[in-house]
Write a protein that holds these residues in place. Structure first.
Motif, PDB file in Angstrom:
ATOM      1  N   CYS A 138     -44.281   6.471 -28.959  1.00 19.43           N
ATOM      2  CA  CYS A 138     -44.052   8.009 -29.297  1.00 19.43           C
ATOM      3  C   CYS A 138     -43.759   8.896 -28.149  1.00 19.43           C
ATOM      4  O   CYS A 138     -42.918   9.717 -28.051  1.00 19.43           O
ATOM      5  N   ASN A 172     -34.625  13.293 -24.432  1.00 21.41           N
ATOM      6  CA  ASN A 172     -34.452  13.534 -25.991  1.00 21.41           C
ATOM      7  C   ASN A 172     -34.926  15.374 -26.201  1.00 21.41           C
ATOM      8  O   ASN A 172     -36.015  15.321 -26.559  1.00 21.41           O
ATOM      9  N   LYS A 212     -34.421  17.461 -28.300  1.00 27.15           N
ATOM     10  CA  LYS A 212     -34.941  17.735 -29.879  1.00 27.15           C
ATOM     11  C   LYS A 212     -36.645  17.158 -30.007  1.00 27.15           C
ATOM     12  O   LYS A 212     -37.280  17.926 -30.464  1.00 27.15           O
ATOM     13  N   ALA A 254     -45.377  13.690 -40.705  1.00 23.92           N
ATOM     14  CA  ALA A 254     -44.201  13.072 -40.075  1.00 23.92           C
ATOM     15  C   ALA A 254     -44.453  11.615 -40.346  1.00 23.92           C
ATOM     16  O   ALA A 254     -43.475  10.906 -40.929  1.00 23.92           O
ATOM     17  N   LEU A 255     -45.791  11.061 -40.147  1.00 23.76           N
ATOM     18  CA  LEU A 255     -45.928   9.570 -40.553  1.00 23.76           C
ATOM     19  C   LEU A 255     -45.849   9.175 -41.763  1.00 23.76           C
ATOM     20  O   LEU A 255     -45.368   8.006 -42.163  1.00 23.76           O
ATOM     21  N   MET A 264     -41.258   9.292 -38.500  1.00 26.49           N
ATOM     22  CA  MET A 264     -41.317   8.776 -37.144  1.00 26.49           C
ATOM     23  C   MET A 264     -41.688   7.425 -36.685  1.00 26.49           C
ATOM     24  O   MET A 264     -42.555   6.884 -37.014  1.00 26.49           O
TER      25      MET A 264
HETATM   26  C1  HEC Z   1     -36.300   8.063 -30.199  1.00 29.27           C
HETATM   27  C2  HEC Z   1     -37.118   9.195 -29.910  1.00 29.27           C
HETATM   28  C3  HEC Z   1     -38.383   9.476 -30.720  1.00 29.27           C
HETATM   29  C4  HEC Z   1     -39.388   8.647 -30.862  1.00 29.27           C
HETATM   30  C5  HEC Z   1     -39.669   7.305 -30.404  1.00 29.27           C
HETATM   31  C6  HEC Z   1     -40.497   9.506 -31.526  1.00 29.27           C
HETATM   32  N1  HEC Z   1     -39.995  10.863 -31.974  1.00 29.27           N
HETATM   33 FE1  HEC Z   1     -40.859  12.197 -33.012  1.00 29.27          FE
HETATM   34  N2  HEC Z   1     -39.179  13.274 -32.932  1.00 29.27           N
HETATM   35  C7  HEC Z   1     -38.043  12.842 -32.271  1.00 29.27           C
HETATM   36  C8  HEC Z   1     -36.938  13.964 -32.686  1.00 29.27           C
HETATM   37  C9  HEC Z   1     -35.466  14.174 -32.223  1.00 29.27           C
HETATM   38  C10 HEC Z   1     -37.675  14.927 -33.256  1.00 29.27           C
HETATM   39  C11 HEC Z   1     -37.039  15.938 -34.071  1.00 29.27           C
HETATM   40  C12 HEC Z   1     -36.562  15.725 -35.594  1.00 29.27           C
HETATM   41  C13 HEC Z   1     -36.001  16.845 -36.081  1.00 29.27           C
HETATM   42  O1  HEC Z   1     -35.979  18.047 -35.844  1.00 29.27           O
HETATM   43  O2  HEC Z   1     -34.991  16.540 -37.051  1.00 29.27           O
HETATM   44  C14 HEC Z   1     -39.271  14.450 -33.614  1.00 29.27           C
HETATM   45  C15 HEC Z   1     -39.860  15.322 -34.120  1.00 29.27           C
HETATM   46  C16 HEC Z   1     -41.288  14.873 -34.307  1.00 29.27           C
HETATM   47  C17 HEC Z   1     -42.288  15.569 -35.012  1.00 29.27           C
HETATM   48  C18 HEC Z   1     -42.035  17.109 -35.496  1.00 29.27           C
HETATM   49  C19 HEC Z   1     -42.002  17.061 -36.853  1.00 29.27           C
HETATM   50  C20 HEC Z   1     -41.500  18.628 -37.425  1.00 29.27           C
HETATM   51  O3  HEC Z   1     -41.035  18.602 -38.606  1.00 29.27           O
HETATM   52  O4  HEC Z   1     -42.156  19.533 -36.703  1.00 29.27           O
HETATM   53  C21 HEC Z   1     -43.474  14.961 -34.689  1.00 29.27           C
HETATM   54  C22 HEC Z   1     -44.686  15.403 -35.323  1.00 29.27           C
HETATM   55  C23 HEC Z   1     -43.221  13.684 -34.260  1.00 29.27           C
HETATM   56  N3  HEC Z   1     -41.735  13.984 -33.954  1.00 29.27           N
HETATM   57  C24 HEC Z   1     -44.057  12.939 -34.179  1.00 29.27           C
HETATM   58  C25 HEC Z   1     -43.706  11.453 -33.520  1.00 29.27           C
HETATM   59  C26 HEC Z   1     -44.592  10.733 -33.347  1.00 29.27           C
HETATM   60  C27 HEC Z   1     -46.096  10.538 -33.923  1.00 29.27           C
HETATM   61  C28 HEC Z   1     -44.142   9.430 -32.922  1.00 29.27           C
HETATM   62  C29 HEC Z   1     -44.437   7.830 -32.497  1.00 29.27           C
HETATM   63  C30 HEC Z   1     -45.037   7.058 -33.912  1.00 29.27           C
HETATM   64  C31 HEC Z   1     -42.681   9.789 -32.553  1.00 29.27           C
HETATM   65  N4  HEC Z   1     -42.440  11.245 -32.834  1.00 29.27           N
HETATM   66  C32 HEC Z   1     -41.870   8.960 -31.927  1.00 29.27           C
HETATM   67  C33 HEC Z   1     -37.744  12.020 -31.464  1.00 29.27           C
HETATM   68  C34 HEC Z   1     -38.837  10.711 -31.497  1.00 29.27           C
END
Ligand code: HEC
Length: 131
Positions: free
Chosen positions: A51, A61, A63, A91-92, A97
């Protein structure tokens, strides 16, 4: 007679001055509600691998960084951490994610069953020792 009165007044002033100083120090140095709740190391290991890359202050990244910044999370107060944990849990559960688009090119970024369970338990506030 007047000199005698001055002594208790001075003592009183000194007392308030010291008291204020001690109080200042406490409010600056100690944030027990944050320090007690560090992310457990077995949870942190998963976050660092799967993450953190997209969710840190220096991430390219934009966003991802905007939505979640782990460094900021760790420095946050407990109430804010709990709110963020709820979002992570959601989200999980939805399987959002890491993003599906990212996994198309990097399938090894997917969470294993154990890793997903670890993060789900932690973000739901379940305290569990590492397996
Ligand atoms: C490749 C890049 C990437 C990885 C790796 C990643 N994320 Fe994200 N994450 C993003 C992006 C881009 C957004 C925004 C998505 C959107 O707004 O549509 C986001 C949004 C989120 C949010 C906010 C959701 C919300 O609606 O507010 C959470 C919580 C989150 N990620 C948790 C995680 C977790 C936990 C992991 C690991 C398991 C992870 N992310 C791995 C790119 C990533």
């Amino acid at each position: 007679m007047k000199k005698l009165l001055l002594l208790p007044v001075l003592a009183l002033v000194a007392f308030f001055f010291l008291h204020a100083k001690v109080k200042d120090n406490i409010s600056i140095d100690v944030k027990p509600d944050v320090l007690e709740d560090q992310i457990p190391s077995h949870v942190k290991a998963v976050i660092d691998q799967k993450c953190y890359g997209c969710h840190n202050a220096d991430s390219k990244n934009e966003k991802g960084k905007e939505k979640l910044d782990w460094d900021d999370f760790e420095a946050s107060r407990k109430a804010k951490q709990l709110a963020t944990m709820a979002k992570i849990n959601e989200a999980l559960i939805k399987g959002d994610m890491p993003p599906a688009k990212f996994l198309e090119n990097k399938p090894e970024g997917k969470l294993s069953k154990e890793e997903l369970e670890t993060l789900l338990d932690w973000s739901a506030g379940k305290k569990k020792s590492p397996k």
